[in-house]
Design a protein around this motif. Structure first.
Motif, PDB file in Angstrom:
ATOM      1  N   VAL A  96      -9.280  -3.678  -2.807  1.00  0.00           N
ATOM      2  CA  VAL A  96      -9.428  -2.255  -2.494  1.00  0.00           C
ATOM      3  C   VAL A  96      -8.066  -1.711  -2.066  1.00  0.00           C
ATOM      4  O   VAL A  96      -7.505  -2.144  -1.050  1.00  0.00           O
ATOM      5  CB  VAL A  96     -10.469  -2.041  -1.373  1.00  0.00           C
ATOM      6  N   ASP A  97      -7.529  -0.759  -2.835  1.00  0.00           N
ATOM      7  CA  ASP A  97      -6.202  -0.201  -2.552  1.00  0.00           C
ATOM      8  C   ASP A  97      -6.116   0.421  -1.162  1.00  0.00           C
ATOM      9  O   ASP A  97      -5.096   0.293  -0.486  1.00  0.00           O
ATOM     10  CB  ASP A  97      -5.820   0.841  -3.608  1.00  0.00           C
ATOM     11  N   GLN A  98      -7.172   1.078  -0.717  1.00  0.00           N
ATOM     12  CA  GLN A  98      -7.163   1.716   0.602  1.00  0.00           C
ATOM     13  C   GLN A  98      -6.956   0.670   1.699  1.00  0.00           C
ATOM     14  O   GLN A  98      -6.202   0.881   2.636  1.00  0.00           O
ATOM     15  CB  GLN A  98      -8.464   2.483   0.815  1.00  0.00           C
ATOM     16  N   LYS A  99      -7.616  -0.483   1.581  1.00  0.00           N
ATOM     17  CA  LYS A  99      -7.438  -1.547   2.564  1.00  0.00           C
ATOM     18  C   LYS A  99      -6.016  -2.101   2.509  1.00  0.00           C
ATOM     19  O   LYS A  99      -5.424  -2.427   3.537  1.00  0.00           O
ATOM     20  CB  LYS A  99      -8.441  -2.673   2.326  1.00  0.00           C
ATOM     21  N   LEU A 100      -5.455  -2.193   1.316  1.00  0.00           N
ATOM     22  CA  LEU A 100      -4.091  -2.691   1.170  1.00  0.00           C
ATOM     23  C   LEU A 100      -3.087  -1.720   1.780  1.00  0.00           C
ATOM     24  O   LEU A 100      -2.103  -2.143   2.401  1.00  0.00           O
ATOM     25  CB  LEU A 100      -3.782  -2.953  -0.302  1.00  0.00           C
ATOM     26  N   ASP A 101      -3.324  -0.421   1.631  1.00  0.00           N
ATOM     27  CA  ASP A 101      -2.443   0.574   2.240  1.00  0.00           C
ATOM     28  C   ASP A 101      -2.447   0.441   3.761  1.00  0.00           C
ATOM     29  O   ASP A 101      -1.394   0.503   4.403  1.00  0.00           O
ATOM     30  CB  ASP A 101      -2.872   1.992   1.842  1.00  0.00           C
ATOM     31  N   VAL A 102      -3.625   0.240   4.343  1.00  0.00           N
ATOM     32  CA  VAL A 102      -3.728   0.057   5.791  1.00  0.00           C
ATOM     33  C   VAL A 102      -3.036  -1.243   6.202  1.00  0.00           C
ATOM     34  O   VAL A 102      -2.356  -1.298   7.224  1.00  0.00           O
ATOM     35  CB  VAL A 102      -5.206   0.084   6.251  1.00  0.00           C
ATOM     36  N   ALA A 103      -3.176  -2.281   5.402  1.00  0.00           N
ATOM     37  CA  ALA A 103      -2.506  -3.558   5.698  1.00  0.00           C
ATOM     38  C   ALA A 103      -0.991  -3.373   5.706  1.00  0.00           C
ATOM     39  O   ALA A 103      -0.292  -3.903   6.582  1.00  0.00           O
ATOM     40  CB  ALA A 103      -2.917  -4.616   4.675  1.00  0.00           C
ATOM     41  N   LYS A 104      -0.472  -2.617   4.758  1.00  0.00           N
ATOM     42  CA  LYS A 104       0.973  -2.354   4.684  1.00  0.00           C
ATOM     43  C   LYS A 104       1.431  -1.609   5.939  1.00  0.00           C
ATOM     44  O   LYS A 104       2.455  -1.943   6.532  1.00  0.00           O
ATOM     45  CB  LYS A 104       1.281  -1.551   3.417  1.00  0.00           C
ATOM     46  N   LYS A 105       0.645  -0.626   6.361  1.00  0.00           N
ATOM     47  CA  LYS A 105       0.979   0.139   7.573  1.00  0.00           C
ATOM     48  C   LYS A 105       0.891  -0.719   8.832  1.00  0.00           C
ATOM     49  O   LYS A 105       1.495  -0.391   9.842  1.00  0.00           O
ATOM     50  CB  LYS A 105       0.049   1.343   7.705  1.00  0.00           C
ATOM     51  N   ASN A 106       0.140  -1.813   8.769  1.00  0.00           N
ATOM     52  CA  ASN A 106      -0.038  -2.678   9.925  1.00  0.00           C
ATOM     53  C   ASN A 106       0.852  -3.913   9.897  1.00  0.00           C
ATOM     54  O   ASN A 106       0.649  -4.837  10.684  1.00  0.00           O
ATOM     55  CB  ASN A 106      -1.514  -3.081  10.066  1.00  0.00           C
ATOM     56  N   GLY A 107       1.813  -3.961   8.981  1.00  0.00           N
ATOM     57  CA  GLY A 107       2.798  -5.033   9.025  1.00  0.00           C
ATOM     58  C   GLY A 107       2.898  -5.950   7.824  1.00  0.00           C
ATOM     59  O   GLY A 107       3.762  -6.821   7.793  1.00  0.00           O
ATOM     60  N   ALA A 108       2.033  -5.785   6.824  1.00  0.00           N
ATOM     61  CA  ALA A 108       2.151  -6.643   5.634  1.00  0.00           C
ATOM     62  C   ALA A 108       3.450  -6.318   4.901  1.00  0.00           C
ATOM     63  O   ALA A 108       3.791  -5.149   4.718  1.00  0.00           O
ATOM     64  CB  ALA A 108       0.959  -6.449   4.712  1.00  0.00           C
ATOM     65  N   ASP A 109       4.171  -7.350   4.508  1.00  0.00           N
ATOM     66  CA  ASP A 109       5.423  -7.146   3.768  1.00  0.00           C
ATOM     67  C   ASP A 109       5.151  -6.835   2.299  1.00  0.00           C
ATOM     68  O   ASP A 109       5.838  -6.029   1.689  1.00  0.00           O
ATOM     69  CB  ASP A 109       6.292  -8.407   3.867  1.00  0.00           C
ATOM     70  N   ILE A 110       4.138  -7.489   1.748  1.00  0.00           N
ATOM     71  CA  ILE A 110       3.805  -7.341   0.327  1.00  0.00           C
ATOM     72  C   ILE A 110       2.299  -7.208   0.219  1.00  0.00           C
ATOM     73  O   ILE A 110       1.559  -7.870   0.956  1.00  0.00           O
ATOM     74  CB  ILE A 110       4.286  -8.578  -0.471  1.00  0.00           C
ATOM     75  N   ILE A 111       1.829  -6.361  -0.690  1.00  0.00           N
ATOM     76  CA  ILE A 111       0.394  -6.224  -0.910  1.00  0.00           C
ATOM     77  C   ILE A 111       0.076  -6.552  -2.370  1.00  0.00           C
ATOM     78  O   ILE A 111       0.854  -6.254  -3.268  1.00  0.00           O
ATOM     79  CB  ILE A 111      -0.132  -4.819  -0.535  1.00  0.00           C
ATOM     80  N   ILE A 112      -1.075  -7.198  -2.561  1.00  0.00           N
ATOM     81  CA  ILE A 112      -1.511  -7.580  -3.903  1.00  0.00           C
ATOM     82  C   ILE A 112      -2.963  -7.164  -4.075  1.00  0.00           C
ATOM     83  O   ILE A 112      -3.820  -7.568  -3.298  1.00  0.00           O
ATOM     84  CB  ILE A 112      -1.412  -9.105  -4.123  1.00  0.00           C
ATOM     85  N   ASN A 113      -3.220  -6.368  -5.104  1.00  0.00           N
ATOM     86  CA  ASN A 113      -4.601  -6.061  -5.476  1.00  0.00           C
ATOM     87  C   ASN A 113      -5.001  -7.118  -6.504  1.00  0.00           C
ATOM     88  O   ASN A 113      -4.543  -7.089  -7.647  1.00  0.00           O
ATOM     89  CB  ASN A 113      -4.728  -4.658  -6.052  1.00  0.00           C
ATOM     90  N   SER A 114      -5.855  -8.044  -6.078  1.00  0.00           N
ATOM     91  CA  SER A 114      -6.196  -9.174  -6.948  1.00  0.00           C
ATOM     92  C   SER A 114      -7.122  -8.794  -8.089  1.00  0.00           C
ATOM     93  O   SER A 114      -7.412  -9.624  -8.951  1.00  0.00           O
ATOM     94  CB  SER A 114      -6.797 -10.321  -6.125  1.00  0.00           C
ATOM     95  N   LYS A 115      -7.565  -7.536  -8.122  1.00  0.00           N
ATOM     96  CA  LYS A 115      -8.319  -7.049  -9.287  1.00  0.00           C
ATOM     97  C   LYS A 115      -7.368  -6.567 -10.370  1.00  0.00           C
ATOM     98  O   LYS A 115      -7.691  -6.604 -11.551  1.00  0.00           O
ATOM     99  CB  LYS A 115      -9.224  -5.878  -8.869  1.00  0.00           C
ATOM    100  N   LYS A 116      -6.190  -6.120  -9.954  1.00  0.00           N
ATOM    101  CA  LYS A 116      -5.223  -5.539 -10.884  1.00  0.00           C
ATOM    102  C   LYS A 116      -4.114  -6.504 -11.283  1.00  0.00           C
ATOM    103  O   LYS A 116      -3.468  -6.315 -12.301  1.00  0.00           O
ATOM    104  CB  LYS A 116      -4.594  -4.283 -10.265  1.00  0.00           C
ATOM    105  N   GLU A 117      -3.858  -7.504 -10.441  1.00  0.00           N
ATOM    106  CA  GLU A 117      -2.784  -8.462 -10.703  1.00  0.00           C
ATOM    107  C   GLU A 117      -3.329  -9.875 -10.540  1.00  0.00           C
ATOM    108  O   GLU A 117      -4.282 -10.087  -9.805  1.00  0.00           O
ATOM    109  CB  GLU A 117      -1.644  -8.300  -9.688  1.00  0.00           C
ATOM    110  N   ASP A 118      -2.686 -10.823 -11.171  1.00  0.00           N
ATOM    111  CA  ASP A 118      -3.037 -12.230 -11.000  1.00  0.00           C
ATOM    112  C   ASP A 118      -2.354 -12.727  -9.732  1.00  0.00           C
ATOM    113  O   ASP A 118      -1.133 -12.930  -9.717  1.00  0.00           O
ATOM    114  CB  ASP A 118      -2.568 -13.029 -12.212  1.00  0.00           C
ATOM    115  N   PRO A 119      -3.124 -12.894  -8.641  1.00  0.00           N
ATOM    116  CA  PRO A 119      -2.487 -13.253  -7.372  1.00  0.00           C
ATOM    117  C   PRO A 119      -1.786 -14.604  -7.403  1.00  0.00           C
ATOM    118  O   PRO A 119      -0.759 -14.778  -6.751  1.00  0.00           O
ATOM    119  CB  PRO A 119      -3.648 -13.254  -6.369  1.00  0.00           C
ATOM    120  N   VAL A 120      -2.307 -15.550  -8.160  1.00  0.00           N
ATOM    121  CA  VAL A 120      -1.664 -16.864  -8.243  1.00  0.00           C
ATOM    122  C   VAL A 120      -0.273 -16.703  -8.851  1.00  0.00           C
ATOM    123  O   VAL A 120       0.721 -17.205  -8.307  1.00  0.00           O
ATOM    124  CB  VAL A 120      -2.520 -17.857  -9.052  1.00  0.00           C
TER     125      VAL A 120
END
Length: 172
Positions: free
Chosen positions: A30-54
């Protein structure tokens, strides 16, 4: 370090940033959750529905993999994916009690020297330290929804389905 973005995940991101200084990769669908994670200190965000996280994590770590993964979904599918991007001697911490079963390659466990850690709660000292960090403003809770006591079942369903951004609070 790879972390999910649920309510506990957002707190874990803040704690990891404050305490370890690790590079934090937040992963969700969920992009909205990733945006909040970025605002809370995540250096990099990955949407595993849109990208291959591995693929992304292996590229980001020069094919070594993540040294720590904290999985707040704890579902068979997410844990099996986590195992693909763990580096040798890495830790996989499983949080949340909605998980089912996990099939493991028993050859990989000793040859990769993974550590599987279950985490449901901490010690009293952990709680004291956490409250201290919150009082000092080092970590902040993200509250997105409030429920009445009679909505507790709905709140738990929404939590299980990943529909709560941050924390949901039940007010009696």
């Amino acid at each position: 370090m790879v972390v999910g973005t649920g309510g506990l995940g957002l707190m874990a991101i803040q704690l990891a940033e404050a305490v370890t200084g690790a590079n934090i990769i937040a992963m969700d669908i969920v992009d909205q959750k990733l945006d909040v994670a970025k605002k809370n200190g995540a250096d990099i965000i990955i949407n595993s529905k849109k990208e291959d996280p591995v693929k992304v994590i292996m590229e980001l770590t020069d094919k070594l993999g993540a040294d720590t993964v904290i999985d707040f979904v704890n579902a068979s599918k997410t844990v099996q994916m986590d195992m693909q991007f763990l580096r040798r001697r890495a830790r996989l911490v499983l949080v949340r009690v909605f998980g089912r079963e996990l099939k493991l390659s028993l050859v990989l466990m000793p040859t990769r020297a993974y550590r599987l850690i279950g985490s449901y709660t901490g010690t009293l000292n952990d709680l004291i330290e956490l409250v201290s960090l919150a009082k000092r403003g080092v970590i902040k809770t993200v509250v997105s929804q409030r429920f009445k006591l009679e909505q507790a079942t709905e709140a738990l369903s929404m939590l299980r389905e990943g529909k709560i951004l941050g924390r949901g609070i039940i007010n009696p």
